[in-house]
Design a protein around this motif. Structure first.
Motif, PDB file in Angstrom:
ATOM      1  N   CYS A  16      92.690 -49.661 -32.796  1.00 46.49           N
ATOM      2  CA  CYS A  16      91.718 -50.614 -32.997  1.00 46.49           C
ATOM      3  C   CYS A  16      92.161 -52.116 -32.966  1.00 46.49           C
ATOM      4  O   CYS A  16      91.618 -52.865 -32.688  1.00 46.49           O
ATOM      5  CB  CYS A  16      90.731 -50.358 -34.027  1.00 46.49           C
ATOM      6  N   ASP A  17      93.352 -52.127 -33.271  1.00 47.32           N
ATOM      7  CA  ASP A  17      93.930 -53.634 -33.379  1.00 47.32           C
ATOM      8  C   ASP A  17      94.385 -53.950 -32.054  1.00 47.32           C
ATOM      9  O   ASP A  17      94.494 -55.068 -31.986  1.00 47.32           O
ATOM     10  CB  ASP A  17      95.268 -53.387 -34.190  1.00 47.32           C
ATOM     11  N   ALA A  51      85.660 -49.308 -36.592  1.00 52.19           N
ATOM     12  CA  ALA A  51      86.923 -50.044 -36.827  1.00 52.19           C
ATOM     13  C   ALA A  51      86.759 -50.692 -38.278  1.00 52.19           C
ATOM     14  O   ALA A  51      87.831 -50.727 -38.731  1.00 52.19           O
ATOM     15  CB  ALA A  51      86.880 -51.307 -35.849  1.00 52.19           C
ATOM     16  N   TYR A  54      87.794 -48.053 -40.559  1.00 55.86           N
ATOM     17  CA  TYR A  54      89.312 -47.679 -40.537  1.00 55.86           C
ATOM     18  C   TYR A  54      90.210 -48.753 -41.285  1.00 55.86           C
ATOM     19  O   TYR A  54      90.874 -48.601 -42.042  1.00 55.86           O
ATOM     20  CB  TYR A  54      89.619 -47.759 -39.047  1.00 55.86           C
ATOM     21  N   LYS A  55      89.761 -50.338 -41.108  1.00 50.24           N
ATOM     22  CA  LYS A  55      90.328 -51.325 -41.588  1.00 50.24           C
ATOM     23  C   LYS A  55      90.213 -51.238 -43.220  1.00 50.24           C
ATOM     24  O   LYS A  55      91.230 -51.530 -44.105  1.00 50.24           O
ATOM     25  CB  LYS A  55      89.676 -52.559 -41.260  1.00 50.24           C
ATOM     26  N   SER A  59      93.081 -50.972 -46.220  1.00 55.01           N
ATOM     27  CA  SER A  59      93.020 -51.867 -46.985  1.00 55.01           C
ATOM     28  C   SER A  59      93.304 -50.988 -48.687  1.00 55.01           C
ATOM     29  O   SER A  59      93.858 -51.768 -49.156  1.00 55.01           O
ATOM     30  CB  SER A  59      91.817 -52.766 -47.175  1.00 55.01           C
TER      31      SER A  59
END
Length: 64
Positions: A16-17, A51, A54-55, A59
């Motif tokens: 997703c990055d 996304a 996921y982030k 984190s």
């Protein structure tokens, strides 16, 4: 990495990055930073939610 479903009903995993843009015209199309376009069944909102989740997981792992 997030899982999305291509229009042939096959799941793929996307970094997703590397997603630069998501369009809904009416099919949802992901455009990556490399210029690759992927048409998926997931909606724009579903991809954004995946996304974000996921982030959030990344984190939490970094802060432990």
């Amino acid at each position: 990495m997030i899982t999305v479903t291509k229009i042939n009903d096959r799941d793929i995993v996307v970094n997703c990055d590397l997603i630069e843009m998501i369009e809904s015209t009416p099919d949802t199309t992901l455009t990556t930073t490399t210029g690759r376009k992927i048409i998926v069944l997931d909606t724009v909102d579903e991809i954004i939610q995946k996304a974000v989740e996921y982030k959030g997981r990344i984190s939490r792992v970094k802060s432990e």
